[in-house]
Design a protein around this motif. Structure first.
Motif, PDB file in Angstrom:
ATOM      1  N   GLY A  49       0.867  -1.076   0.082  1.00 39.67           N
ATOM      2  CA  GLY A  49       0.141  -0.080   0.040  1.00 39.67           C
ATOM      3  C   GLY A  49       0.919   1.135  -0.219  1.00 39.67           C
ATOM      4  O   GLY A  49       2.135   1.226   0.011  1.00 39.67           O
ATOM      5  N   ASP A  50       0.361   2.365  -0.228  1.00 45.08           N
ATOM      6  CA  ASP A  50       1.026   3.789  -0.242  1.00 45.08           C
ATOM      7  C   ASP A  50       1.562   4.027   1.293  1.00 45.08           C
ATOM      8  O   ASP A  50       2.368   5.013   1.273  1.00 45.08           O
ATOM      9  N   GLY A  51       0.751   3.747   2.293  1.00 47.50           N
ATOM     10  CA  GLY A  51       1.241   4.153   3.517  1.00 47.50           C
ATOM     11  C   GLY A  51       0.308   3.497   4.643  1.00 47.50           C
ATOM     12  O   GLY A  51       0.013   2.360   4.551  1.00 47.50           O
ATOM     13  N   GLY A  52      -0.058   4.177   5.597  1.00 46.14           N
ATOM     14  CA  GLY A  52      -0.808   3.707   6.752  1.00 46.14           C
ATOM     15  C   GLY A  52      -0.159   2.899   7.927  1.00 46.14           C
ATOM     16  O   GLY A  52       1.113   2.912   7.795  1.00 46.14           O
ATOM     17  N   ARG A  53      -0.884   2.174   8.652  1.00 43.34           N
ATOM     18  CA  ARG A  53      -0.141   1.589   9.771  1.00 43.34           C
ATOM     19  C   ARG A  53       0.569   0.450   9.258  1.00 43.34           C
ATOM     20  O   ARG A  53       1.537   0.209  10.078  1.00 43.34           O
ATOM     21  N   PRO A  54       0.293  -0.451   8.377  1.00 44.11           N
ATOM     22  CA  PRO A  54       1.106  -1.675   8.128  1.00 44.11           C
ATOM     23  C   PRO A  54       2.356  -1.338   7.723  1.00 44.11           C
ATOM     24  O   PRO A  54       3.380  -1.761   8.370  1.00 44.11           O
ATOM     25  N   LEU A  55       2.688  -0.144   6.878  1.00 43.82           N
ATOM     26  CA  LEU A  55       3.916   0.336   6.963  1.00 43.82           C
ATOM     27  C   LEU A  55       4.674   0.886   8.013  1.00 43.82           C
ATOM     28  O   LEU A  55       5.871   0.885   8.098  1.00 43.82           O
ATOM     29  N   ALA A  56       3.997   1.680   8.622  1.00 39.98           N
ATOM     30  CA  ALA A  56       4.729   2.389   9.885  1.00 39.98           C
ATOM     31  C   ALA A  56       4.943   1.304  11.070  1.00 39.98           C
ATOM     32  O   ALA A  56       6.005   1.270  11.541  1.00 39.98           O
ATOM     33  N   GLN A  57       3.896   0.249  11.033  1.00 43.73           N
ATOM     34  CA  GLN A  57       4.626  -0.586  12.035  1.00 43.73           C
ATOM     35  C   GLN A  57       5.643  -1.507  11.706  1.00 43.73           C
ATOM     36  O   GLN A  57       6.647  -1.957  12.270  1.00 43.73           O
ATOM     37  N   LEU A  58       5.954  -1.766  10.318  1.00 46.46           N
ATOM     38  CA  LEU A  58       6.803  -2.432   9.604  1.00 46.46           C
ATOM     39  C   LEU A  58       8.194  -1.835   9.966  1.00 46.46           C
ATOM     40  O   LEU A  58       9.418  -2.287  10.206  1.00 46.46           O
ATOM     41  N   LYS A  59       8.097  -0.355   9.734  1.00 50.95           N
ATOM     42  CA  LYS A  59       9.284   0.401   9.929  1.00 50.95           C
ATOM     43  C   LYS A  59       9.848   0.235  11.349  1.00 50.95           C
ATOM     44  O   LYS A  59      10.913   0.011  11.629  1.00 50.95           O
ATOM     45  N   HIS A  60       8.930   0.116  12.426  1.00 49.26           N
ATOM     46  CA  HIS A  60       9.229   0.171  13.721  1.00 49.26           C
ATOM     47  C   HIS A  60       9.836  -1.179  14.030  1.00 49.26           C
ATOM     48  O   HIS A  60      10.997  -1.375  14.803  1.00 49.26           O
TER      49      HIS A  60
ATOM     50  N   ALA B 137      -2.114  16.699   8.874  1.00 46.34           N
ATOM     51  CA  ALA B 137      -2.954  17.671   8.753  1.00 46.34           C
ATOM     52  C   ALA B 137      -2.620  18.843   8.883  1.00 46.34           C
ATOM     53  O   ALA B 137      -1.938  18.991   9.864  1.00 46.34           O
ATOM     54  N   ILE B 138      -3.166  20.025   8.555  1.00 47.01           N
ATOM     55  CA  ILE B 138      -2.607  21.461   8.928  1.00 47.01           C
ATOM     56  C   ILE B 138      -3.628  21.654  10.049  1.00 47.01           C
ATOM     57  O   ILE B 138      -4.532  21.241  10.604  1.00 47.01           O
ATOM     58  N   ASP B 139      -2.860  22.763  10.932  1.00 45.40           N
ATOM     59  CA  ASP B 139      -3.635  23.166  12.105  1.00 45.40           C
ATOM     60  C   ASP B 139      -4.730  24.308  11.501  1.00 45.40           C
ATOM     61  O   ASP B 139      -4.526  24.923  10.516  1.00 45.40           O
ATOM     62  N   PRO B 140      -6.284  24.040  11.942  1.00 44.32           N
ATOM     63  CA  PRO B 140      -7.096  24.755  11.455  1.00 44.32           C
ATOM     64  C   PRO B 140      -6.696  26.073  11.404  1.00 44.32           C
ATOM     65  O   PRO B 140      -7.649  26.633  10.735  1.00 44.32           O
ATOM     66  N   VAL B 141      -6.186  26.553  12.439  1.00 45.77           N
ATOM     67  CA  VAL B 141      -5.952  28.057  12.705  1.00 45.77           C
ATOM     68  C   VAL B 141      -5.431  28.480  11.282  1.00 45.77           C
ATOM     69  O   VAL B 141      -5.692  29.716  11.081  1.00 45.77           O
ATOM     70  N   LYS B 197      -7.635   9.509  10.222  1.00 45.46           N
ATOM     71  CA  LYS B 197      -7.113  10.349  11.299  1.00 45.46           C
ATOM     72  C   LYS B 197      -6.083   9.415  11.783  1.00 45.46           C
ATOM     73  O   LYS B 197      -6.232   8.197  12.432  1.00 45.46           O
ATOM     74  N   GLY B 198      -4.870   9.897  11.919  1.00 46.19           N
ATOM     75  CA  GLY B 198      -3.725   8.849  12.339  1.00 46.19           C
ATOM     76  C   GLY B 198      -3.785   7.691  11.417  1.00 46.19           C
ATOM     77  O   GLY B 198      -3.604   7.927  10.105  1.00 46.19           O
ATOM     78  N   PHE B 199      -3.850   6.486  11.747  1.00 43.19           N
ATOM     79  CA  PHE B 199      -3.714   5.433  10.977  1.00 43.19           C
ATOM     80  C   PHE B 199      -5.179   4.775  10.831  1.00 43.19           C
ATOM     81  O   PHE B 199      -5.376   3.600  10.395  1.00 43.19           O
ATOM     82  N   ALA B 248     -12.002  17.392  11.692  1.00 47.18           N
ATOM     83  CA  ALA B 248     -11.947  16.454  12.514  1.00 47.18           C
ATOM     84  C   ALA B 248     -11.124  14.989  11.820  1.00 47.18           C
ATOM     85  O   ALA B 248     -10.871  14.164  12.307  1.00 47.18           O
ATOM     86  N   GLY B 249     -11.365  15.142  10.436  1.00 50.75           N
ATOM     87  CA  GLY B 249     -10.997  13.767   9.586  1.00 50.75           C
ATOM     88  C   GLY B 249      -9.461  13.934   9.258  1.00 50.75           C
ATOM     89  O   GLY B 249      -9.128  13.231   8.588  1.00 50.75           O
ATOM     90  N   HIS B 250      -8.921  15.247   9.714  1.00 48.79           N
ATOM     91  CA  HIS B 250      -7.631  15.125   9.327  1.00 48.79           C
ATOM     92  C   HIS B 250      -7.581  15.489   7.823  1.00 48.79           C
ATOM     93  O   HIS B 250      -6.555  14.860   7.052  1.00 48.79           O
ATOM     94  N   ALA B 251      -8.480  15.974   6.960  1.00 43.17           N
ATOM     95  CA  ALA B 251      -8.603  15.787   5.446  1.00 43.17           C
ATOM     96  C   ALA B 251      -7.550  16.937   5.098  1.00 43.17           C
ATOM     97  O   ALA B 251      -7.490  16.724   3.820  1.00 43.17           O
TER      98      ALA B 251
END
Lengths: 293, 258
Positions: A49-60, B137-141, B197-199, B248-251
Motif C-alpha cells: 500500500g501507499d502508507g498507513g499502519r502496516p508500513l509504519a509498524q513495519l518500519k518500527h 493535517a494542517i492546523d485549522p488556525v 485520522k492517524g492510522f 476532524a477527519g484530518h482531511a
C-alpha cells in the motif's frame, strides 16, 4: 510521516536462530517481549500500500528485528511474463526496507492477468527450467539483489516432468546464482503425497545453498483411493515427523535462520513463541549432532 | 538425471489448470497424476479448495458489514460465485472485491437490497483509506486566520485518503449500526466523507451540499468556487459543519494562497 528514501545503514542479517511469520495482532507482544523470536518474515504483498499502519509498524519492527521479505505473488513459474507493475511495487518495498533476505516460490499464481492467490505447481521440464531461470534472472537484476527460491508442497505430479525436484532446483540455482529457502514441512508433505523418501530428497538437495528454513503445520486428508494426502495449511503446530526431518537437515547441513509459519487459525503470541522456542531447541540440539553415515 | 522426452499430449497448460480450478464442473486436466501415474482428481481438488477458500476468506475479511448483513453462510456462497466471475486482477489483495458493488446489483439473492452496494462502496473506501499514503493535517488556525478574500482564493490540498460517497441510502448509519452499535438507521440519503485520522480510517456524514464542496476541492477548485457550487446547490449550505468534518477527519493537508 514515513521516510520513503532507501535506508542507508547496513541491513541486519538474519541470525541462525528462529523467526516467525509476522501477524499484526502480535505487534505489541513482539515489541514488549519477543522471547525466542529473533527475526521476522513479512509477506511482501501486505506491505504494498501507499502508507498507513502496516508500513509504519513495519518500519518500527525493522528497527528492532532483522526482516525477511517473502513474496507470494511474483508467479515465477508462470507461463506469462512477470508483471512489471508488481515487480515495481516489490522493488519499492525492498529498496525502502532493505531486508536481510528476499524469497519467492517455485510456483505460479498469475495467468492471463488473473491472480489466483495460491501457489500453483509447475512441471519440471527443460522448458519450465528455462522459463524459471529467465524469470529469476529478471527478478534479481531488477531488484538488484539475490533472491531465495522456496521448494513447493505438492499434492500431485505432472506426467510430463523429466527432472526430479531437487535436481531442478539445484540447476536453477546454478544457472541464476539464487539462494534457496528450504521448507522442511513442504518436503515432508510432498514426500508423503508423492510417496518418496524425504531423507533421500534432502540427500539430493543442495543444502550448501540454503539460507533459510521454513517450518509449519499441515492437515491430513486422503485421496479417492484412501491414500494419505497432507495439506499445507499453516494452521497448527509443526508435526513430529517434520521436526525429525528438520533435525536430519540441520545435522547434515548445519544451522540456518529458521522460520515458524502460522498463517491460519493464528494463535495468541505465547503459543507462537512457544513453538519458536521449540524450534530453537531443535536447531541447537541438531546442529551439534552429526548425521550417521 | 533422467531427461526422456515425453509426448506433448501430457502437457498441462496453465490455461487448462486455471480453467479447471475455477470451474468445479470441469475435470482436472489430464497429465496431473498420483504416485501411480493415474489421474489425480481429488488431489486437484486441493488447489480448487485452496483458491476458493483463500479468495472467499479475503472477501469476508474485506466486507465485515456485508457479512453481518447477509450472514456468514450466505456471504460465503455469494463469494464463491463472485470469485469465479471476478478473480483478482492484481496481487494487491488489500483491494480485492472492487467489483462487489456492481455484482450485488445483479446477484439474485441481493438484488432487492438496494442499499447494499453503497455499504460495499463504503467498506471499499475505508480499506483504501487504511492503505492510503501518509500525510499530516494542517492546523485549522492556518485556515481560519486567512482574510475573507485570501480564503476565497485559496486552494486546499486534501489527504490521499479523502473520498466522497454519495448514497441514496443511510450507508454510513447502516455501517455504524453494525460495527459500532450505532442507532437504528433512518431511511434517508447520506453524503459521506471518508478520510483517515492517524492510522484509523473514519467516515463522517456531511450536511447537504458538503459533498459538492469537497468534490470541488478534490478537483482543485478554489475555496470560493467550491463554496459557490455548494451554495448554488443548497442555499443554506452549512460551511461550518463541513469544515468541522474536514478538520476532524484530518482531511486538509495544505493551503495554497491564490
Amino acid at each position: 510521516m514515513l521516510d520513503t528514501s532507501p535506508k542507508s545503514g547496513p541491513k541486519k542479517a538474519l541470525p541462525n536462530s528462529v523467526g516467525v511469520g509476522y501477524k499484526p495482532q502480535h505487534y505489541n507482544d513482539l515489541m514488549e517481549d519477543p522471547g525466542a523470536v529473533t527475526w521476522l518474515e513479512i509477506h511482501a504483498e501486505n506491505y504494498m500500500g501507499d502508507g498507513g499502519r502496516p508500513l509504519a509498524q513495519l518500519k518500527h519492527l525493522s528497527e528492532r528485528f532483522p526482516i525477511s521479505v517473502h513474496g507470494v505473488g511474483l508467479s515465477i513459474g508462470g507461463e506469462s511474463q512477470l508483471d512489471p507493475e508488481h515487480l515495481a511495487r516489490l522493488k519499492k518495498l525492498v529498496d525502502w526496507l532493505n531486508p536481510a533476505k528476499f524469497s519467492e516460490h517455485l510456483a505460479w499464481s498469475t495467468h492471463d492477468s488473473q491472480f489466483l492467490n495460491d501457489l500453483l505447481p509447475l512441471p519440471y521440464t527443460n522448458d519450465t527450467l528455462a522459463r524459471v531461470t529467465r524469470h529469476i534472472n529478471e527478478v534479481q537484476e531488477f531488484l538488484g539483489r539475490k533472491m531465495l527460491l522456496e521448494n513447493p508442497s505438492s499434492y500431485l505430479a505432472f506426467a510430463e516432468s523429466t527432472w526430479s525436484e531437487p535436481d531442478f532446483i539445484r540447476e536453477i540455482a546454478r544457472r541464476t546464482g539464487c539462494g534457496l529457502l528450504l521448507d522442511v514441512n513442504n518436503v515432508f508433505i510432498s514426500a508423503t503425497n508423492l510417496e518418496f523418501d524425504p531423507r533421500a530428497y534432502i540427500d539430493a538437495y543442495p543444502l550448501e545453498l540454503v539460507e533459510e528454513f521454513h517450518l509449519a503445520g499441515h492437515d491430513e486428508d486422503a485421496d479417492e483411493l484412501g491414500r494419505k494426502l497432507l495439506i499445507d495449511s499453516h494452521g497448527k503446530p509443526v508435526d513430529e515427523p517434520v521436526w525429525a526431518l528438520f533435525d536430519y537437515v540441520v545435522a547434515k547441513g548445519g544451522a540456518r535462520p529458521a522460520l515458524v509459519e502460522w498463517d491460519n487459525d493464528v494463535p495468541e503470541f505465547p503459543e507462537l513463541e512457544a513453538e519458536a522456542a521449540h524450534a530453537t531447541n531443535h536447531l541447537a540440539a541438531a546442529s551439534t549432532r552429526q548425521v550417521p553415515a | 538425471m533422467n531427461i526422456d522426452v515425453k509426448p506433448k499430449s501430457s502437457e498441462v497448460s496453465q490455461t487448462a489448470f486455471r480453467t479447471a480450478m475455477l470451474d468445479p464442473s470441469t475435470p482436472a486436466p489430464e497429465g496431473l497424476v498420483n504416485p501411480d501415474g493415474l489421474q489425480a482428481e481429488k488431489r486437484f481438488d486441493v488447489y480448487r479448495n485452496n483458491v476458493a477458500h483463500s479468495l472467499a476468506t479475503a472477501l469476508a475479511e474485506g466486507f465485515p458489514v456485508l457479512v453481518k448483513l447477509l450472514g456468514e453462510e450466505f456471504f460465503r456462497q455469494m463469494a464463491l460465485v463472485y470469485l469465479r466471475i471476478h478473480p483478482p486482477s492484481s496481487q494487491m489483495m488489500m483491494h480485492y472485491g472492487a467489483a462487489i458493488p456492481q455484482f450485488l446489483v445483479g446477484f439474485p439473492g441481493t438484488v432487492h437490497l438496494k442499499y447494499l452496494p453503497d455499504v460495499a462502496k463504503l467498506e471499499l473506501a475505508l480499506r483504501r483509506a487504511y492503505h492510503a499514503g501518509d500525510s499530516e493535517a494542517i492546523d485549522p488556525v492556518k485556515l481560519t486566520a486567512l482574510s475573507q478574500a485570501d480564503l476565497m482564493d485559496a486552494r486546499l490540498t486534501l489527504a490521499p485518503a479523502v473520498e466522497i460517497l454519495r448514497s441514496d441510502f443511510p450507508a454510513l448509519s447502516i455501517w455504524e449500526y453494525n460495527m459500532q452499535d450505532g442507532p437504528s438507521p433512518v431511511m434517508s440519503p447520506e453524503d459521506i466523507l471518508i478520510s483517515r485520522k492517524g492510522f484509523d480510517p473514519i467516515a463522517q456524514r456531511l450536511p447537504m451540499g458538503g459533498a459538492t464542496f469537497v468534490e470541488a476541492l478534490l478537483k482543485g477548485s478554489t475555496f470560493g468556487t467550491a463554496l459557490g457550487l455548494a451554495t448554488s446547490e443548497v442555499a443554506d449550505f452549512d460551511l461550518t459543519i463541513t469544515l468541522g468534518a474536514l478538520f476532524a477527519g484530518h482531511a486538509i493537508i495544505k493551503i495554497d494562497r491564490g
